[in-house]
Design a protein around this motif. Structure first.
Motif, mmCIF file in Angstrom:
data_model
loop_
_atom_site.group_PDB
_atom_site.id
_atom_site.type_symbol
_atom_site.label_atom_id
_atom_site.label_comp_id
_atom_site.label_asym_id
_atom_site.label_seq_id
_atom_site.Cartn_x
_atom_site.Cartn_y
_atom_site.Cartn_z
ATOM 1 N N HIS A 151 6.086 2.086 -5.801
ATOM 2 C CA HIS A 151 5.725 1.636 -4.442
ATOM 3 C C HIS A 151 5.576 0.121 -4.345
ATOM 4 N N HIS B 80 3.008 0.053 -11.406
ATOM 5 C CA HIS B 80 1.693 0.690 -11.546
ATOM 6 C C HIS B 80 1.799 1.845 -12.534
ATOM 7 N N CYS C 108 -6.426 -0.483 5.951
ATOM 8 C CA CYS C 108 -5.132 0.063 5.558
ATOM 9 C C CYS C 108 -5.363 0.737 4.207
ATOM 10 N N SER C 109 -5.553 2.031 4.218
ATOM 11 C CA SER C 109 -5.951 2.756 3.016
ATOM 12 C C SER C 109 -7.233 2.120 2.482
ATOM 13 N N ASN C 110 -7.243 1.688 1.222
ATOM 14 C CA ASN C 110 -8.465 1.107 0.656
ATOM 15 C C ASN C 110 -8.472 -0.409 0.733
ATOM 16 N N THR C 111 -7.548 -0.982 1.491
ATOM 17 C CA THR C 111 -7.412 -2.429 1.459
ATOM 18 C C THR C 111 -7.149 -2.959 2.862
ATOM 19 N N GLU D 30 -3.741 -8.759 -7.767
ATOM 20 C CA GLU D 30 -2.324 -8.651 -7.394
ATOM 21 C C GLU D 30 -1.857 -9.889 -6.626
ATOM 22 N N LEU E 287 -10.078 -0.026 -6.344
ATOM 23 C CA LEU E 287 -9.760 1.402 -6.200
ATOM 24 C C LEU E 287 -10.679 2.313 -7.006
ATOM 25 N N VAL F 116 0.817 -1.229 0.000
ATOM 26 C CA VAL F 116 0.000 0.000 0.000
ATOM 27 C C VAL F 116 0.852 1.282 0.000
ATOM 28 N N PRO F 117 0.693 2.149 -1.000
ATOM 29 C CA PRO F 117 1.550 3.339 -1.103
ATOM 30 C C PRO F 117 1.460 4.267 0.106
HETATM 31 C C1 DHB Z 1 -3.711 1.019 -2.715
HETATM 32 C C2 DHB Z 1 -3.296 -0.299 -2.761
HETATM 33 C C3 DHB Z 1 -2.460 -0.742 -3.790
HETATM 34 O O1 DHB Z 1 -2.037 -2.025 -3.930
HETATM 35 C C4 DHB Z 1 -1.999 0.155 -4.728
HETATM 36 O O2 DHB Z 1 -1.128 -0.298 -5.657
HETATM 37 C C5 DHB Z 1 -2.441 1.471 -4.702
HETATM 38 C C6 DHB Z 1 -3.296 1.899 -3.683
HETATM 39 C C7 DHB Z 1 -4.592 1.515 -1.623
HETATM 40 O O3 DHB Z 1 -5.232 0.714 -0.922
HETATM 41 O O4 DHB Z 1 -4.650 2.723 -1.424
#
Ligand code: DHB
Ligand code: FE
Length: 280
Positions: free
Chosen positions: A125, A59, A266-269, A240, A195, A13-14
């Protein structure tokens, strides 16, 4: 001879790179994520691997719609952190291992895997965040890296089974290199996430955890998960996770779990992390 001593899997996650670069890993949101890597940081410092075969995806930083290699291997001397739109991350250059990389490239190609050979590219990242998670903020990365870049961004992406077979071929390649090297294979990316679009934000903790279960032991059921299941159950970016299967294939018939970590959000994941060793 060179030997594969362990496999490490982690999300990339970036936002976690931003947390490291801005000194925010102890903040309430990030602490439970980074706490799950403390064990691994200590373990890596003891293991002192010589080389990591680091399976990741670009990416649209080094590659774009002009060129889409399905499987690429970095044979270069060094790789700079990519500028992903807000300047390159302030992390050390990634140092390659051209001798082992060219040996692996030859072995894979003669083993019927048509690798793209890359001598120059920047790494984003997908590769640098896992290094930060496992090694923190050193002045230089303590290990040489052989990047294996996999297209999981633009359809058609490789099947899980093809990834597993590539991992098995990487194992044969490493084990036929005459120098005595401690080599780890890392699989990065995941876990469930989407995303964009109406399902943006999708996280499937139950599916993620059964995937983590499947990486451990002797079952090879994960290699047969079809693309459509990743898409349906884990969102458009969950694919992924096929990169984890390259690492799993490289560990041989059976694995033992040394460390496991899973945390939402964790962010979007979800953050998912495993440390495995070959069990025979
Ligand atoms: C996020 C997760 C990723 O694997 C990525 O390459 C970019 C964004 C995310 O959850 O924000
Ligand atoms: Fe990603």
């Amino acid at each position: 001879m060179a030997r594969i001593t362990a496999g490490v899997a982690t999300s990339h996650v970036p936002l976690l790179g931003v947390a490291v670069d801005q000194g925010k890993t102890g903040d309430a949101y990030f602490k439970p994520i980074f706490d799950g890597y403390e064990w691994t940081k200590r373990w890596e410092a003891e293991q002192k691997p010589d080389v990591i075969v680091l399976v990741y995806n670009d990416h649209a930083s080094a590659f774009d719609m002009k060129i889409i290699p399905t499987f690429a291997i970095g044979c270069g001397e060094r790789y700079k952190p990519a500028d992903e739109g807000w300047g390159p991350r302030p992390v050390p250059e990634v140092i390659g291992h051209p001798d082992l990389a060219w040996h692996i490239a030859q072995s894979l190609i003669l083993d019927d895997f048509d690798m793209t050979i890359i001598n120059e590219m920047d790494v984003d990242h997908g590769l640098t965040v896992p290094l930060s998670m496992m090694f923190g903020t050193p002045a230089a990365w303590p290990v040489k890296i052989i990047p294996i870049a996999v297209n999981v961004v633009t359809y058609p992406v490789p099947s899980g089974n093809r990834c597993w077979l590539l991992g098995e071929a990487i194992r044969r390649a490493v084990q036929s290199f005459p120098e005595d090297l401690n080599v780890q294979v890392w699989g990065t990316g995941g876990m469930s996430h989407q995303l964009q679009g109406p399902r943006a934000g999708l996280i499937n903790a139950e599916w993620d955890n059964s995937f983590l279960d499947g990486m451990i032991g002797e079952s090879d059921a994960l290699r047969n998960i079809p693309h459509i299941e990743y898409l349906r159950e884990t969102g458009s970016e969950g694919i992924e996770m096929v990169m984890w299967l390259i690492m799993r294939g490289a560990l041989g018939r059976k694995t033992r779990c040394l460390h496991r970590h899973y945390h939402v959000p964790c962010s979007n994941t979800a953050i998912g992390h495993l440390v495995l060793e070959p069990a025979e």
